[in-house]
Motif scaffolding. Structure first.
Motif, PDB file in Angstrom:
ATOM      1  N   LEU A  76     -23.080 -14.235 -27.228  1.00 42.21           N
ATOM      2  CA  LEU A  76     -23.441 -14.696 -25.899  1.00 42.21           C
ATOM      3  C   LEU A  76     -23.263 -16.212 -25.799  1.00 42.21           C
ATOM      4  O   LEU A  76     -23.569 -16.940 -26.729  1.00 42.21           O
ATOM      5  CB  LEU A  76     -24.893 -14.337 -25.572  1.00 42.21           C
ATOM      6  CG  LEU A  76     -25.261 -12.860 -25.471  1.00 42.21           C
ATOM      7  CD1 LEU A  76     -26.718 -12.705 -25.099  1.00 42.21           C
ATOM      8  CD2 LEU A  76     -24.373 -12.125 -24.491  1.00 42.21           C
ATOM      9  N   SER A  77     -22.788 -16.650 -24.650  1.00 40.01           N
ATOM     10  CA  SER A  77     -22.645 -18.084 -24.422  1.00 40.01           C
ATOM     11  C   SER A  77     -24.027 -18.715 -24.252  1.00 40.01           C
ATOM     12  O   SER A  77     -25.017 -18.014 -23.997  1.00 40.01           O
ATOM     13  CB  SER A  77     -21.819 -18.336 -23.157  1.00 40.01           C
ATOM     14  OG  SER A  77     -22.559 -17.959 -22.009  1.00 40.01           O
ATOM     15  N   ASN A 104     -32.915 -11.833 -10.376  1.00 38.28           N
ATOM     16  CA  ASN A 104     -31.705 -12.663 -10.271  1.00 38.28           C
ATOM     17  C   ASN A 104     -31.921 -13.835  -9.322  1.00 38.28           C
ATOM     18  O   ASN A 104     -31.470 -14.948  -9.574  1.00 38.28           O
ATOM     19  CB  ASN A 104     -30.524 -11.810  -9.801  1.00 38.28           C
ATOM     20  CG  ASN A 104     -29.960 -10.944 -10.909  1.00 38.28           C
ATOM     21  OD1 ASN A 104     -30.542 -10.862 -11.987  1.00 38.28           O
ATOM     22  ND2 ASN A 104     -28.843 -10.294 -10.655  1.00 38.28           N
ATOM     23  N   ARG A 116     -25.206 -20.348 -21.749  1.00 35.17           N
ATOM     24  CA  ARG A 116     -25.715 -20.033 -20.424  1.00 35.17           C
ATOM     25  C   ARG A 116     -26.183 -18.585 -20.355  1.00 35.17           C
ATOM     26  O   ARG A 116     -27.227 -18.279 -19.756  1.00 35.17           O
ATOM     27  CB  ARG A 116     -24.637 -20.278 -19.364  1.00 35.17           C
ATOM     28  CG  ARG A 116     -25.042 -19.885 -17.957  1.00 35.17           C
ATOM     29  CD  ARG A 116     -26.263 -20.667 -17.472  1.00 35.17           C
ATOM     30  NE  ARG A 116     -25.871 -21.878 -16.763  1.00 35.17           N
ATOM     31  CZ  ARG A 116     -26.725 -22.764 -16.267  1.00 35.17           C
ATOM     32  NH1 ARG A 116     -28.024 -22.579 -16.414  1.00 35.17           N
ATOM     33  NH2 ARG A 116     -26.288 -23.855 -15.640  1.00 35.17           N
ATOM     34  N   GLU A 117     -25.464 -17.661 -20.998  1.00 36.40           N
ATOM     35  CA  GLU A 117     -25.868 -16.259 -21.005  1.00 36.40           C
ATOM     36  C   GLU A 117     -27.188 -16.081 -21.752  1.00 36.40           C
ATOM     37  O   GLU A 117     -28.043 -15.301 -21.325  1.00 36.40           O
ATOM     38  CB  GLU A 117     -24.770 -15.391 -21.613  1.00 36.40           C
ATOM     39  CG  GLU A 117     -23.552 -15.237 -20.706  1.00 36.40           C
ATOM     40  CD  GLU A 117     -22.341 -14.687 -21.421  1.00 36.40           C
ATOM     41  OE1 GLU A 117     -21.357 -14.361 -20.743  1.00 36.40           O
ATOM     42  OE2 GLU A 117     -22.364 -14.595 -22.679  1.00 36.40           O
ATOM     43  N   LYS A 163     -23.190 -12.289 -12.196  1.00 33.21           N
ATOM     44  CA  LYS A 163     -22.027 -12.232 -13.079  1.00 33.21           C
ATOM     45  C   LYS A 163     -22.442 -12.439 -14.525  1.00 33.21           C
ATOM     46  O   LYS A 163     -21.962 -11.736 -15.427  1.00 33.21           O
ATOM     47  CB  LYS A 163     -21.015 -13.301 -12.666  1.00 33.21           C
ATOM     48  CG  LYS A 163     -19.730 -13.273 -13.488  1.00 33.21           C
ATOM     49  CD  LYS A 163     -18.721 -14.283 -12.974  1.00 33.21           C
ATOM     50  CE  LYS A 163     -17.433 -14.250 -13.821  1.00 33.21           C
ATOM     51  NZ  LYS A 163     -16.436 -15.230 -13.343  1.00 33.21           N
ATOM     52  N   HIS A 164     -23.344 -13.391 -14.765  1.00 34.46           N
ATOM     53  CA  HIS A 164     -23.835 -13.607 -16.129  1.00 34.46           C
ATOM     54  C   HIS A 164     -24.531 -12.360 -16.664  1.00 34.46           C
ATOM     55  O   HIS A 164     -24.320 -11.948 -17.820  1.00 34.46           O
ATOM     56  CB  HIS A 164     -24.804 -14.789 -16.176  1.00 34.46           C
ATOM     57  CG  HIS A 164     -24.154 -16.122 -16.045  1.00 34.46           C
ATOM     58  ND1 HIS A 164     -23.067 -16.506 -16.809  1.00 34.46           N
ATOM     59  CD2 HIS A 164     -24.449 -17.187 -15.252  1.00 34.46           C
ATOM     60  CE1 HIS A 164     -22.716 -17.738 -16.489  1.00 34.46           C
ATOM     61  NE2 HIS A 164     -23.525 -18.177 -15.541  1.00 34.46           N
ATOM     62  N   VAL A 184     -29.874 -17.237 -19.415  1.00 35.34           N
ATOM     63  CA  VAL A 184     -30.137 -16.225 -18.392  1.00 35.34           C
ATOM     64  C   VAL A 184     -30.926 -15.067 -18.988  1.00 35.34           C
ATOM     65  O   VAL A 184     -31.908 -14.585 -18.399  1.00 35.34           O
ATOM     66  CB  VAL A 184     -28.819 -15.729 -17.767  1.00 35.34           C
ATOM     67  CG1 VAL A 184     -29.065 -14.482 -16.906  1.00 35.34           C
ATOM     68  CG2 VAL A 184     -28.180 -16.831 -16.930  1.00 35.34           C
ATOM     69  N   ASN A 211     -22.048  -9.775 -17.602  1.00 32.27           N
ATOM     70  CA  ASN A 211     -21.394 -10.114 -18.871  1.00 32.27           C
ATOM     71  C   ASN A 211     -22.308  -9.824 -20.053  1.00 32.27           C
ATOM     72  O   ASN A 211     -21.863  -9.330 -21.099  1.00 32.27           O
ATOM     73  CB  ASN A 211     -20.992 -11.592 -18.877  1.00 32.27           C
ATOM     74  CG  ASN A 211     -19.835 -11.885 -17.939  1.00 32.27           C
ATOM     75  OD1 ASN A 211     -19.087 -10.983 -17.557  1.00 32.27           O
ATOM     76  ND2 ASN A 211     -19.686 -13.139 -17.544  1.00 32.27           N
ATOM     77  N   ILE A 212     -23.594 -10.148 -19.891  1.00 32.37           N
ATOM     78  CA  ILE A 212     -24.555  -9.891 -20.967  1.00 32.37           C
ATOM     79  C   ILE A 212     -24.630  -8.404 -21.274  1.00 32.37           C
ATOM     80  O   ILE A 212     -24.564  -7.969 -22.433  1.00 32.37           O
ATOM     81  CB  ILE A 212     -25.948 -10.431 -20.574  1.00 32.37           C
ATOM     82  CG1 ILE A 212     -25.937 -11.958 -20.553  1.00 32.37           C
ATOM     83  CG2 ILE A 212     -27.019  -9.929 -21.539  1.00 32.37           C
ATOM     84  CD1 ILE A 212     -27.145 -12.563 -19.848  1.00 32.37           C
ATOM     85  N   ALA A 240     -23.629 -15.935  -9.150  1.00 31.11           N
ATOM     86  CA  ALA A 240     -23.303 -16.429 -10.491  1.00 31.11           C
ATOM     87  C   ALA A 240     -24.234 -15.806 -11.527  1.00 31.11           C
ATOM     88  O   ALA A 240     -23.803 -15.420 -12.628  1.00 31.11           O
ATOM     89  CB  ALA A 240     -23.407 -17.949 -10.534  1.00 31.11           C
ATOM     90  N   VAL A 241     -25.516 -15.687 -11.180  1.00 28.20           N
ATOM     91  CA  VAL A 241     -26.462 -15.051 -12.100  1.00 28.20           C
ATOM     92  C   VAL A 241     -26.085 -13.586 -12.313  1.00 28.20           C
ATOM     93  O   VAL A 241     -26.102 -13.078 -13.444  1.00 28.20           O
ATOM     94  CB  VAL A 241     -27.906 -15.156 -11.562  1.00 28.20           C
ATOM     95  CG1 VAL A 241     -28.866 -14.349 -12.440  1.00 28.20           C
ATOM     96  CG2 VAL A 241     -28.339 -16.609 -11.505  1.00 28.20           C
TER      97      VAL A 241
END
Length: 221
Positions: free
Chosen positions: A154-155, A171, A157-158, A187-188, A161, A191-192, A184-185
């Motif tokens: 995970l990045s 969110n 930022r991820e 999308k994160h 979040v 991705n998570i 944007a949240v």
């Protein structure tokens, strides 16, 4: 959920046990057994095969973690067994194991002193019976303090979040905290969930399972 939910209740305090029995009866639950120790809890579940088990953690004889260990034993025997731990304490050693059992479904961990609304409490019980997962945000925070930084893929930022998701933020609330858009949240979060390998299911459960995966990925310190 059946019209009447059959409950086995384990609580060593007589007044609280009787009080919970009365509250549950008002909301359509039937307490088929109310016991005061972990051994009696296991026997009652075997005898009654209830729809839901509610147990305290610290009970006789040692008043340490007997109820939580009994809950783990019940989930090991039947991962689909609906179990809610209701306690004043967070036992980190076993709590993550309980929340991870049965893919984290039909299980709950609530803190007595944070139950401020009976209707919300009853709703949490029904959610667990219906296949959901209910975790007090304070339980998650205390578990996180016992574990190292988690999922390397995970990045930053991820991970930020996911930490806010673990605290129970929506969110929209996360977007306000991070000063980003709600899209944007979203999308994160997507991705998570993808990186943690969580297949599309009920959105609420996916978020809970993401937190459990976050906890599960860390070795004990």
């Amino acid at each position: 959920m059946p019209a009447v939910t059959r409950v086995v209740l384990a609580e060593d305090g007589v007044l609280l046990r009787e009080g919970l029995t009365g509250v549950l009866a008002r909301f359509g639950f039937t307490v088929v057994a109310a016991v005061g120790d972990a051994a009696a809890l296991l026997d009652a579940v075997t005898a009654e095969d209830p729809d839901l088990v509610i147990t305290d953690i610290r009970m006789p004889p040692g008043f340490t973690d007997e109820g939580l260990r009994a809950a783990l034993e019940l989930r090991a025997a039947d991962p689909n067994r609906a179990v809610v731990v209701l306690s004043q304490y967070v036992q980190a050693e076993y709590a993550a194991q309980l929340l991870d059992s049965g893919d984290g479904r039909r299980v709950g961990y609530l803190l007595k002193d944070r139950v401020v609304d009976v209707a919300d409490f009853v709703g949490a019980l029904r959610a667990v019976v219906d296949g959901g997962t209910v975790i007090d945000p304070d339980v998650v925070r205390r578990l996180l303090r016992h574990r190292r930084d988690p999922v390397a893929e995970l990045s930053p930022r991820e991970r930020e979040v996911l930490a806010l998701v673990a605290e129970g933020h929506s969110n929209a609330a996360i977007a306000r905290r991070l000063t980003v858009t709600e899209a944007a949240v979203g999308k994160h979060v997507g991705n998570i969930l993808a990186k943690l390998g969580l297949a599309p299911t009920d959105d609420t459960n996916r978020r809970v399972l993401a937190v459990l995966a976050y906890l599960r990925s860390n070795p004990e310190t």
